[in-house]
Enzyme design. Structure first.
Site, PDB file in Angstrom:
ATOM      1  CB  VAL A 151    -102.666 -24.568  51.991  1.00  0.00           C
ATOM      2  CG1 VAL A 151    -104.301 -24.582  50.884  1.00  0.00           C
ATOM      3  CG2 VAL A 151    -103.952 -23.860  52.868  1.00  0.00           C
ATOM      4  N   PRO A 152    -102.198 -27.760  51.418  1.00  0.00           N
ATOM      5  CG  PRO A 152    -103.237 -29.858  52.036  1.00  0.00           C
ATOM      6  CD  PRO A 152    -103.006 -29.041  51.975  1.00  0.00           C
ATOM      7  CB  CYS A 153    -101.131 -26.721  46.329  1.00  0.00           C
ATOM      8  SG  CYS A 153     -99.258 -26.677  46.816  1.00  0.00           S
ATOM      9  CG  HIS A 154     -98.176 -31.807  49.060  1.00  0.00           C
ATOM     10  ND1 HIS A 154     -97.833 -30.789  49.862  1.00  0.00           N
ATOM     11  CD2 HIS A 154     -97.836 -32.790  49.428  1.00  0.00           C
ATOM     12  CE1 HIS A 154     -98.440 -31.462  51.291  1.00  0.00           C
ATOM     13  NE2 HIS A 154     -98.145 -32.427  50.724  1.00  0.00           N
TER      14      HIS A 154
END
Length: 188
Positions: A151-154
């Site tokens: 889950v690409p919070c970056h």
């Protein structure tokens, strides 16, 4: 009189932990038969700590799921994978945070970014606590994301496009975004 706990049954489920070396440092991963439960950006300790919050998990062997996530992460860091297909075990997410995380995973692709307020608008939350409050609520959901990278919070940035907050630190966030071509590699 017998207490409720006398008849209480806790279902036991196997989970497996692995630490995977990567160019951004070791990643700790905890998997269940359902999917990836937790990813620790600093190694195994933080992933296992997140998993401890669920009752009934016992350490064991799950070679298929472990090798699948190891393979996909390896391909990602080699620049050969732009989307993860390993299933996510969402049990460490709930409510608003789950909604935000699912929206992020489903809509913001490799190499793309979105602002905290933009993500709030996608989940139709621009009116909750005002625009700034909605962005802060998204920030809290990102800060507690149990499965970063998957889950690409970056990929979530401040409204002005600057890097803001990341569990692995801003340098790690910068490196992930550079890997994906979202920021020039010369920024780090």
């Amino acid at each position: 009189m017998r207490g409720v706990t006398d008849n209480a049954r806790v279902d036991v489920e196997t989970c497996a932990s692995v630490e995977i070396p990567t160019p951004i440092g070791p990643l700790g991963v905890v998997v269940t038969a359902r999917g990836v439960l937790a990813v620790g950006l600093g190694g195994l300790t933080s992933a296992e700590q997140a998993a401890r919050s669920l009752n009934g998990l016992v350490p064991g062997s799950l070679p298929g799921p472990v090798e699948r996530v190891r393979g996909e992460l390896g391909e990602y860091f080699e620049g050969m994978r732009q989307a993860f297909t390993v299933p996510i075990d969402w049990r460490l997410s709930s409510g608003y945070a789950l909604e935000v995380r699912r929206m992020l995973a489903e809509t913001v692709a490799y190499g793309d970014t979105i602002s905290y307020s933009g993500l709030a608008r996608l989940v139709r939350d621009e009116d909750v606590e005002g625009r700034d409050g909605a962005a802060r609520a998204v920030g809290r959901a990102m800060a507690t994301n149990p499965v970063p990278l998957l889950v690409p919070c970056h990929r979530v940035l401040a409204a002005d496009g600057s890097l803001h907050g990341f569990g692995g630190g801003l340098e790690m966030k910068r490196r992930l975004l550079a890997l994906e071509g979202a920021v020039p590699a010369t920024l780090f």
